[in-house]
Design a protein around this motif. Structure first.
Motif, PDB file in Angstrom:
ATOM      1  N   MET A 277       0.817  -1.198   0.000  1.00 34.56           N
ATOM      2  CA  MET A 277       0.000   0.000   0.000  1.00 34.56           C
ATOM      3  C   MET A 277       0.862   1.265   0.000  1.00 34.56           C
ATOM      4  O   MET A 277       0.558   2.246  -0.686  1.00 34.56           O
ATOM      5  CB  MET A 277      -0.903  -0.018   1.236  1.00 34.56           C
ATOM      6  CG  MET A 277      -1.776   1.207   1.429  1.00 34.56           C
ATOM      7  SD  MET A 277      -2.676   1.123   2.980  1.00 34.56           S
ATOM      8  CE  MET A 277      -1.320   1.214   4.161  1.00 34.56           C
ATOM      9  N   THR A 278       1.949   1.248   0.742  1.00 36.23           N
ATOM     10  CA  THR A 278       2.819   2.426   0.817  1.00 36.23           C
ATOM     11  C   THR A 278       3.482   2.713  -0.516  1.00 36.23           C
ATOM     12  O   THR A 278       3.631   3.872  -0.914  1.00 36.23           O
ATOM     13  CB  THR A 278       3.881   2.218   1.902  1.00 36.23           C
ATOM     14  OG1 THR A 278       4.555   0.965   1.663  1.00 36.23           O
ATOM     15  CG2 THR A 278       3.239   2.184   3.287  1.00 36.23           C
ATOM     16  N   GLN A 314      -3.717   3.010  -8.198  1.00 38.35           N
ATOM     17  CA  GLN A 314      -4.841   2.252  -7.647  1.00 38.35           C
ATOM     18  C   GLN A 314      -4.718   0.773  -8.045  1.00 38.35           C
ATOM     19  O   GLN A 314      -4.112   0.423  -9.062  1.00 38.35           O
ATOM     20  CB  GLN A 314      -6.159   2.821  -8.186  1.00 38.35           C
ATOM     21  CG  GLN A 314      -6.367   4.286  -7.857  1.00 38.35           C
ATOM     22  CD  GLN A 314      -6.401   4.535  -6.363  1.00 38.35           C
ATOM     23  OE1 GLN A 314      -7.199   3.930  -5.645  1.00 38.35           O
ATOM     24  NE2 GLN A 314      -5.541   5.431  -5.893  1.00 38.35           N
ATOM     25  N   SER A 315      -5.310  -0.067  -7.216  1.00 38.49           N
ATOM     26  CA  SER A 315      -5.299  -1.498  -7.505  1.00 38.49           C
ATOM     27  C   SER A 315      -6.044  -1.773  -8.812  1.00 38.49           C
ATOM     28  O   SER A 315      -7.117  -1.223  -9.060  1.00 38.49           O
ATOM     29  CB  SER A 315      -5.963  -2.267  -6.359  1.00 38.49           C
ATOM     30  OG  SER A 315      -5.714  -3.641  -6.478  1.00 38.49           O
ATOM     31  N   VAL A 343      -2.725  -3.696  -5.267  1.00 40.38           N
ATOM     32  CA  VAL A 343      -2.272  -3.040  -4.048  1.00 40.38           C
ATOM     33  C   VAL A 343      -2.686  -3.898  -2.852  1.00 40.38           C
ATOM     34  O   VAL A 343      -3.863  -4.226  -2.688  1.00 40.38           O
ATOM     35  CB  VAL A 343      -2.872  -1.624  -3.926  1.00 40.38           C
ATOM     36  CG1 VAL A 343      -2.429  -0.966  -2.614  1.00 40.38           C
ATOM     37  CG2 VAL A 343      -2.449  -0.777  -5.126  1.00 40.38           C
ATOM     38  N   GLN A 344      -1.711  -4.259  -2.042  1.00 38.13           N
ATOM     39  CA  GLN A 344      -1.969  -5.132  -0.894  1.00 38.13           C
ATOM     40  C   GLN A 344      -2.115  -4.299   0.382  1.00 38.13           C
ATOM     41  O   GLN A 344      -1.242  -3.503   0.730  1.00 38.13           O
ATOM     42  CB  GLN A 344      -0.832  -6.141  -0.726  1.00 38.13           C
ATOM     43  CG  GLN A 344      -0.776  -7.161  -1.858  1.00 38.13           C
ATOM     44  CD  GLN A 344       0.304  -8.198  -1.619  1.00 38.13           C
ATOM     45  OE1 GLN A 344       1.458  -7.850  -1.415  1.00 38.13           O
ATOM     46  NE2 GLN A 344      -0.079  -9.456  -1.636  1.00 38.13           N
ATOM     47  N   THR A 345      -3.202  -4.489   1.072  1.00 38.71           N
ATOM     48  CA  THR A 345      -3.442  -3.828   2.348  1.00 38.71           C
ATOM     49  C   THR A 345      -2.906  -4.722   3.458  1.00 38.71           C
ATOM     50  O   THR A 345      -3.209  -5.930   3.485  1.00 38.71           O
ATOM     51  CB  THR A 345      -4.944  -3.590   2.558  1.00 38.71           C
ATOM     52  OG1 THR A 345      -5.449  -2.797   1.478  1.00 38.71           O
ATOM     53  CG2 THR A 345      -5.208  -2.882   3.878  1.00 38.71           C
ATOM     54  N   THR A 347      -2.541  -6.791   6.718  1.00 39.37           N
ATOM     55  CA  THR A 347      -3.537  -7.442   7.587  1.00 39.37           C
ATOM     56  C   THR A 347      -3.074  -7.535   9.031  1.00 39.37           C
ATOM     57  O   THR A 347      -3.890  -7.765   9.924  1.00 39.37           O
ATOM     58  CB  THR A 347      -3.827  -8.862   7.053  1.00 39.37           C
ATOM     59  OG1 THR A 347      -2.606  -9.598   6.993  1.00 39.37           O
ATOM     60  CG2 THR A 347      -4.449  -8.796   5.661  1.00 39.37           C
ATOM     61  N   LEU A 357      -0.484   4.921  11.327  1.00 34.83           N
ATOM     62  CA  LEU A 357      -1.572   4.930  10.351  1.00 34.83           C
ATOM     63  C   LEU A 357      -2.749   5.754  10.857  1.00 34.83           C
ATOM     64  O   LEU A 357      -3.423   6.453  10.092  1.00 34.83           O
ATOM     65  CB  LEU A 357      -2.024   3.503  10.032  1.00 34.83           C
ATOM     66  CG  LEU A 357      -1.193   2.740   8.994  1.00 34.83           C
ATOM     67  CD1 LEU A 357      -1.733   1.331   8.796  1.00 34.83           C
ATOM     68  CD2 LEU A 357      -1.187   3.468   7.658  1.00 34.83           C
TER      69      LEU A 357
END
Length: 391
Positions: A277-278, A314-315, A343-345, A347, A357
């Motif tokens: 994500m970053t 964007q993903s 894009v990986q968030t 977990t 954050l």
């Protein structure tokens, strides 16, 4: 029957300038109508004989020419009988079948040497082999020339001899008497099977066939850019024919195996790249391996490419790298390498990461948000679907 006063054209119902095809069609139509097996008229047998005689004359170019010039096309044969191809006192049933059904019966012995059949085999390719071309060994099981008799089918020191049953003609004639005369039928000789010769001492290796089955390896050259279903044509690499005849052709049908990273779409290659994500927010550059990395002989500089990820990506975004796809078959240039970004968030967050954050969310006033529905394009969800399917 007096041939000099007989109008054969009238019997067949054709004009005097009728073509050979018109004469054959007329004879076929009348013969099928008057044949003793189907006709009910009492004089059908006699009419059938007249029609058969008319076709014997008009169906033969030399006899027709002699008849048109006023000569005797049947050579003064027996009255009421048939001469020439129909024989005295009857007719050749083989000629009748040919005319009625448009078939041409074989005449004379047939050759033992014949062309072999074509063969089809399948060959699996890796994606890189299909894209960039290669030469692959292929094992094939086909008939090859017998090394012992070199295709003759006979033992060393012997050779085929004339058949004593048909005397080298390759066919035999059977005569059957009927109320319309002798019926002659011609069929392949049962002793020599139509060859006119027999092999008294067949080769022990091929049993007289002139060829044997064999596994062999051939090298198949694969051009760049092929895909599943394409066929490579190798002339004279198929089955060797009977009697050592020329070989047929070999067709190699290609099947490209799936790749663990790349998916092919025509001349384009597609892949999925997962980014944090970053990285999506800040932007970055990522070096990826190209399809050339699967080739041992590839230059090191061709085995990698740089993907530029703009800030705020964007993903589902697709980044296209021109000239990094599949070479075009029988043409110039290459397709694209399409990189779909996911894009990986995160977990799992530790305490410090969660605090940072939360501060970012407060700075962006995103601690409380309202859901918003956004219109989308089919291409966007199509890329997402393909991307997740590749996971």
């Amino acid at each position: 029957m007096d041939t000099m006063s007989t109008d054969y054209y009238e019997i067949l119902g054709v004009p005097r300038d009728a073509t050979p095809e018109q004469i054959k069609k007329a004879y076929r139509r009348k013969a099928m109508k008057l044949h003793p097996d189907v006709a009910t008229e009492p004089d059908a047998g006699e009419q059938f004989k007249k029609v058969a005689e008319a076709y014997e004359v008009l169906g033969d170019a030399k006899k027709r020419d002699l008849y048109d010039r006023g000569g005797d096309p049947l050579g003064g044969g027996m009255g009421g009988g048939f001469n020439g191809g129909f024989g005295a006192g009857g007719f050749d049933f083989t000629n009748l079948v040919d005319a009625m059904f448009g078939q041409q019966a074989a005449r004379g012995p047939r050759s033992r040497v014949r062309r072999g059949q074509d063969a089809l085999v399948r060959l699996d390719l890796e994606l890189a082999e299909a894209a960039f071309g290669t030469t692959k060994p292929l094992r094939v099981d086909t008939a090859v020339l017998c090394p012992r008799c070199n295709g003759s089918g006979a033992q060393e020191g012997s050779k085929p001899v004339k058949c004593s049953t048909c005397h080298g003609q390759g066919e035999v004639t059977h005569v059957q008497r009927s109320f319309i005369g002798d019926i002659r039928t011609t069929s392949p000789c049962p002793t020599c099977h139509g060859y006119g010769t027999v092999i008294p001492d067949p080769c022990l290796e091929c049993a007289g066939d002139g060829r044997i089955r064999s596994n062999r390896t051939i090298n198949v050259k694969i051009p760049p850019g092929v895909s599943s279903g394409n066929r490579i044509h190798l002339a004279a690499h198929g089955e060797v024919g009977p009697g050592g005849g020329p070989a047929g052709d070999l067709y190699v049908e290609l099947d490209v195996l799936p790749h663990e990273i790349f998916r092919r779409d025509g001349d384009n290659l597609e892949m999925v790249l997962r980014i944090p994500m970053t990285a999506a927010a800040l932007g970055t550059e990522v070096e990826i391996a190209t399809l050339e990395a699967d080739l041992e002989s590839a230059d090191a500089e061709d085995t990698t490419a740089t993907v530029v990820i703009p800030a705020g990506t964007q993903s589902g975004t697709r980044v296209a790298l021109d000239g990094k796809g599949v070479p075009r078959l029988r043409s110039h240039g290459r397709g694209q390498l399409g990189v779909t970004l996911l894009v990986q968030t995160p977990t799992r967050l530790d305490t410090e990461q969660r605090r940072l954050l939360r501060e970012l969310a407060e700075l962006r006033e995103e601690t409380t948000i309202e859901g918003a529905v956004q219109k989308h394009s089919q291409g966007f969800f199509g890329r997402l679907r393909d991307a997740f399917a590749g996971q």
